[in-house]
Enzyme design. Structure first.
Site, PDB file in Angstrom:
ATOM      1  N   CYS A   1      15.299  20.714  34.824  1.00  0.00           N
ATOM      2  CA  CYS A   1      16.586  21.085  34.445  1.00  0.00           C
ATOM      3  C   CYS A   1      16.872  22.463  33.940  1.00  0.00           C
ATOM      4  O   CYS A   1      16.835  23.464  34.608  1.00  0.00           O
ATOM      5  CB  CYS A   1      17.378  19.841  33.819  1.00  0.00           C
ATOM      6  SG  CYS A   1      18.960  20.024  34.161  1.00  0.00           S
TER       7      CYS A   1
ATOM      8  N   HIS B   1      15.253  14.047  35.346  1.00  0.00           N
ATOM      9  CA  HIS B   1      14.799  13.500  34.026  1.00  0.00           C
ATOM     10  C   HIS B   1      14.462  12.201  34.219  1.00  0.00           C
ATOM     11  O   HIS B   1      14.175  11.575  35.130  1.00  0.00           O
ATOM     12  CB  HIS B   1      15.897  13.581  32.828  1.00  0.00           C
ATOM     13  CG  HIS B   1      16.573  15.070  32.895  1.00  0.00           C
ATOM     14  ND1 HIS B   1      16.206  15.852  31.968  1.00  0.00           N
ATOM     15  CD2 HIS B   1      17.659  15.394  33.480  1.00  0.00           C
ATOM     16  CE1 HIS B   1      17.111  16.861  32.131  1.00  0.00           C
ATOM     17  NE2 HIS B   1      18.198  16.619  32.801  1.00  0.00           N
TER      18      HIS B   1
HETATM   19  N1  GLN Z   1      22.855  23.206  30.923  1.00  0.00           N
HETATM   20  C1  GLN Z   1      22.533  22.907  32.373  1.00  0.00           C
HETATM   21  C2  GLN Z   1      23.508  22.269  32.992  1.00  0.00           C
HETATM   22  O1  GLN Z   1      24.375  21.651  32.860  1.00  0.00           O
HETATM   23  C3  GLN Z   1      21.263  22.176  32.215  1.00  0.00           C
HETATM   24  C4  GLN Z   1      21.555  20.586  31.757  1.00  0.00           C
HETATM   25  C5  GLN Z   1      20.404  19.813  31.726  1.00  0.00           C
HETATM   26  O2  GLN Z   1      19.109  20.452  31.496  1.00  0.00           O
HETATM   27  N2  GLN Z   1      20.372  18.624  31.702  1.00  0.00           N
HETATM   28  O3  GLN Z   1      23.549  22.745  34.372  1.00  0.00           O
END
Ligand code: GLN
Length: 252
Positions: free
Chosen positions: A99, A196
């Site tokens: 992510c 995740h």
């Molecule tokens: N901030 C990024 C987004 O919302 C990554 C989010 C995350 O790592 N879950 O796209």
């Protein structure tokens, strides 16, 4: 093939666990540690936060997700270690970026407000923040790893360039973006993914790819060569199978 000698070390580097570690991404490092032990190696765990000394020996690199603010906090430091990460990737080191760090391994992440967070361009991808957060369990298919399951939650939508291949094709959920069916990206032995959960406990095939690549490169052996007799059959455990089937049937 030795079962009595001192276990051989394998160095695992976790990038920015302080700022980039949400929805259990730390679990990816724990899975590598445990599976390395099962396979007869000595895991040497390193964590790297802004300002830390970059470890001299690195065999596998993992990194997690984070808020946009966390990405802002690590950005300058990440650009500072970019050359080392590029060198490792070009030398075929296995890596898994989830992510927020997946986004910053790309060219940039531009937030909804038009704020551009520069990445290291190791993956040929670009990401744009949107008003529609993509949230929920994802079921995807990959030729190399079979069915990959995990949990996505991101506002950024990622588009792949010519220099990467998609990691998987989405069956349920969204993955990289709402427009194409791709999830994640692959360049050499570097895997980027939105998933995740953490990813590796539910997807041991990817864990074994990371470990297997590292020990083949470092020691010229196949995974299992260093394991005690009887310890080589590390397939899906019952708990893993249960976690996978729950994730596959529950949308959020
Ligand atoms: N901030 C990024 C987004 O919302 C990554 C989010 C995350 O790592 N879950 O796209």
């Amino acid at each position: 093939m030795s079962t009595t000698s001192t276990p051989k070390p394998v160095h695992v580097l976790q990038l920015y666990p302080r700022d980039m570690n949400i929805y259990g991404d730390f679990g990816n490092a724990l899975v590598l540690k445990q599976r390395l032990t099962w396979y007869g190696y000595q895991p040497v765990m390193h964590s790297y936060d802004p300002g830390d000394e970059f470890p001299e020996e690195v065999d596998v690199v993992v990194g997690g997700g984070g808020q946009d603010s966390g990405q802002d906090r690590i950005q300058q430091d990440l650009l500072g270690i970019s050359e080392k990460l590029h060198a490792l990737a070009e030398n075929d080191a296995p890596m898994l970026m989830i992510c927020g760090l997946y986004q910053l391994f790309g060219h940039y992440f531009e937030t909804r407000e038009g704020h551009r967070i520069q990445g290291i361009g190791l993956l040929d991808i670009t990401t744009y923040g949107t008003d529609n957060r993509l949230i929920g369990n994802v079921v995807s298919e990959s030729e190399e790893f079979g069915q990959i399951l995990g949990y996505e939650n991101h506002s950024g939508q990622t588009y792949l360039g010519e220099g990467v291949k998609p990691l998987a094709t989405v069956r349920t959920g969204e993955g990289n973006n709402e427009k194409d069916p791709h999830e994640g990206a692959r360049y050499r032995n570097v895997i980027g993914s939105y998933l995740h959960g953490s990813l590796l406990p539910k997807n041991p095939a990817i864990a074994d790819f990371l470990i297997g690549t590292a020990v083949a490169k470092k020691y010229g052996e196949a995974l299992g060569d260093s394991a005690a007799p009887g310890l080589t059959a590390l397939g899906l455990s019952e708990l893993t199978a249960q976690a996978r089937s729950v994730a596959a049937t529950r949308p959020r």
